[in-house]
Design an enzyme around this catalytic site. Sequence first.
Site, PDB file in Angstrom:
ATOM      1  N   THR A   9       0.820  -1.223   0.000  1.00  0.00           N
ATOM      2  CA  THR A   9       0.000   0.000   0.000  1.00  0.00           C
ATOM      3  C   THR A   9       0.850   1.267   0.000  1.00  0.00           C
ATOM      4  O   THR A   9       0.293   2.372  -0.078  1.00  0.00           O
ATOM      5  CB  THR A   9      -0.923   0.030   1.234  1.00  0.00           C
ATOM      6  OG1 THR A   9      -0.119   0.003   2.418  1.00  0.00           O
ATOM      7  CG2 THR A   9      -1.868  -1.155   1.233  1.00  0.00           C
TER       8      THR A   9
ATOM      9  N   LYS B  28      -4.931  12.574   8.956  1.00  0.00           N
ATOM     10  CA  LYS B  28      -4.508  13.939   8.600  1.00  0.00           C
ATOM     11  C   LYS B  28      -5.532  14.608   7.703  1.00  0.00           C
ATOM     12  O   LYS B  28      -5.797  15.807   7.832  1.00  0.00           O
ATOM     13  CB  LYS B  28      -3.148  13.888   7.908  1.00  0.00           C
ATOM     14  CG  LYS B  28      -2.615  15.263   7.507  1.00  0.00           C
ATOM     15  CD  LYS B  28      -1.191  15.194   7.020  1.00  0.00           C
ATOM     16  CE  LYS B  28      -0.683  16.604   6.675  1.00  0.00           C
ATOM     17  NZ  LYS B  28       0.757  16.606   6.341  1.00  0.00           N
TER      18      LYS B  28
ATOM     19  N   ARG C  39     -16.227  11.187  39.279  1.00  0.00           N
ATOM     20  CA  ARG C  39     -16.931  12.459  39.489  1.00  0.00           C
ATOM     21  C   ARG C  39     -15.949  13.606  39.622  1.00  0.00           C
ATOM     22  O   ARG C  39     -16.189  14.713  39.158  1.00  0.00           O
ATOM     23  CB  ARG C  39     -17.821  12.386  40.738  1.00  0.00           C
ATOM     24  CG  ARG C  39     -19.053  11.524  40.558  1.00  0.00           C
ATOM     25  CD  ARG C  39     -19.869  11.474  41.845  1.00  0.00           C
ATOM     26  NE  ARG C  39     -20.343  12.788  42.252  1.00  0.00           N
ATOM     27  CZ  ARG C  39     -20.854  13.063  43.454  1.00  0.00           C
ATOM     28  NH1 ARG C  39     -20.913  12.102  44.360  1.00  0.00           N
ATOM     29  NH2 ARG C  39     -21.270  14.268  43.738  1.00  0.00           N
TER      30      ARG C  39
ATOM     31  N   HIS D 255      -8.040   5.545  53.931  1.00  0.00           N
ATOM     32  CA  HIS D 255      -7.107   6.560  53.427  1.00  0.00           C
ATOM     33  C   HIS D 255      -5.777   5.944  53.023  1.00  0.00           C
ATOM     34  O   HIS D 255      -4.698   6.400  53.421  1.00  0.00           O
ATOM     35  CB  HIS D 255      -6.900   7.659  54.467  1.00  0.00           C
ATOM     36  CG  HIS D 255      -8.141   8.443  54.772  1.00  0.00           C
ATOM     37  ND1 HIS D 255      -8.910   9.021  53.788  1.00  0.00           N
ATOM     38  CD2 HIS D 255      -8.750   8.724  55.946  1.00  0.00           C
ATOM     39  CE1 HIS D 255      -9.947   9.645  54.340  1.00  0.00           C
ATOM     40  NE2 HIS D 255      -9.875   9.469  55.654  1.00  0.00           N
TER      41      HIS D 255
END
Length: 504
Positions: free
Chosen positions: A63, A131, A207, A263
């Site tokens: 190609t 492109k 969130r 935590h």
Amino acid sequence: MRALLSVSDKTGIVDFAKQLVDLGFEIISTGGTKRILQENGIDAIDISEITKFPECFGGRVKTLNPYVHGGILYRSGIDDEEAEKLGITRIDLVAVNLYPFKETIERTDDFDEIIENIDIGGPTMVRSAAKNFKDVLIVTDPEDYDTVVNALKEKKDTYEFRRDLMIKAYEHTAAYDSMIANYMNERFNGGFGNKRFIVGNRVFNTRYGENPHQRGALYEFEDFYKVLNIIKGEPSFNNLTDINGAVKIAVSLGEGAISIIKHANPCGAAKKDDLVTTWQKALECDPISAYGGVVAVNGVVTKELAEEINKIFVEVLIAGTITDEAVKVFEKKKRIKLFDLRKPKLEIPGDVWDFKHIEGGFVFQDADVVTEDEVAEAKCVTKVCVEDKKDLEMAWKIAALTKSNCVVFVKDSQMVAIGMGMTSRVDATRCAVEKAKSLGLDITGSSLASEAFFPFRDSVDYAAEVGVKAIIQPGGSIRDDEVIEAADEAGIAMYFTGKRHFLH
């Protein structure tokens, strides 16, 4: 209109081609894609008829040709006259996905075969079409075939629609090239080349980030988080980091273990004969901190276990499986979030690399793991040794996954005290002991792990005061002899692993 179809992943390509033909497209194709289209009754022009040149060098060149790239790149209203003069005809749609490099390196170590599975023409066509996205639709994901067909049918292939496909196309080629570069550096430079590429696929937005003014999202390297079953609630940024810590500890301790994180720090862990008892013992270590924490159950959450957990408020529960009956137990708890993997136990991907952001860049390293033989082969350096290292192993694994400086006390497969993130090891030891005393926990006869060596004997002396029976640590201090002497004086067994597990 003409469409160029040349795909390694043939998923959905036949139906996509049929629908393009129905829309009036002429199909151009290559190799295996052309063959499968023709086998399904779809006329496809061979790429060599467009290039006016045969495929050569074993398919390496087919190609890379101005009739292909001219057809993709020429701009409507700008290059029409030149294109006509050169005999170049527009290609309006390009559907390309790339040679299976990832599958190849997973399947074989044959470098010649790996090289041949590096796509050249594919990325070039993708980049050309991207492109010129104003004039050309570029499709790199089989999941987009129906979306593209519908957009064409409904005349909704807008600038914005094409632009989004363009972005996805560049992501596709960037990820592909990154994978190749990383692989080559791993093969020839031990993984530490001049550049390191970190590529993730977005799973969902959170969130917000750690705080409401920050944006956040979850990205995955492979497809691990696609198996995350969101039963109830929405995982936040902080939930996800805590889930990571909780699951890693629960998995490291084995099936049937439970860990509690608050935590980012462990505040409870245990592994008993049944999960209900395991939960009760994990909670004993620090029930105050466990309130609003993240719980990882390396097994199946039944109704009975759910009723026990539901006696306090936990923000997140993740398990191998949470049964339907267990889910019903939590129905009235609006704030709890429930996740599972639809599996009998928890799993982790087991990443081999680790990295951390610092201002202006990131530091990159091998992932830290506790190997199965670290405790088994640890050297007893004291006069007294122990026969059963089960508690030492549990303490050692938790310590390796806890912020330095840390010490972990385990007794009868239950974490009974922990001190973490301290600036001195003796402070970590004192904090752990004082917390255990305040909760009425008996740490006499416990095993103690320190993720790094004791620089002085003070921590050992203090551990002796509270009845610790065994200590495991890396060793390697210039005062090792003093530390060993302190253990011998107290009749404590001490083991050196020879491996440090800092976590900063």
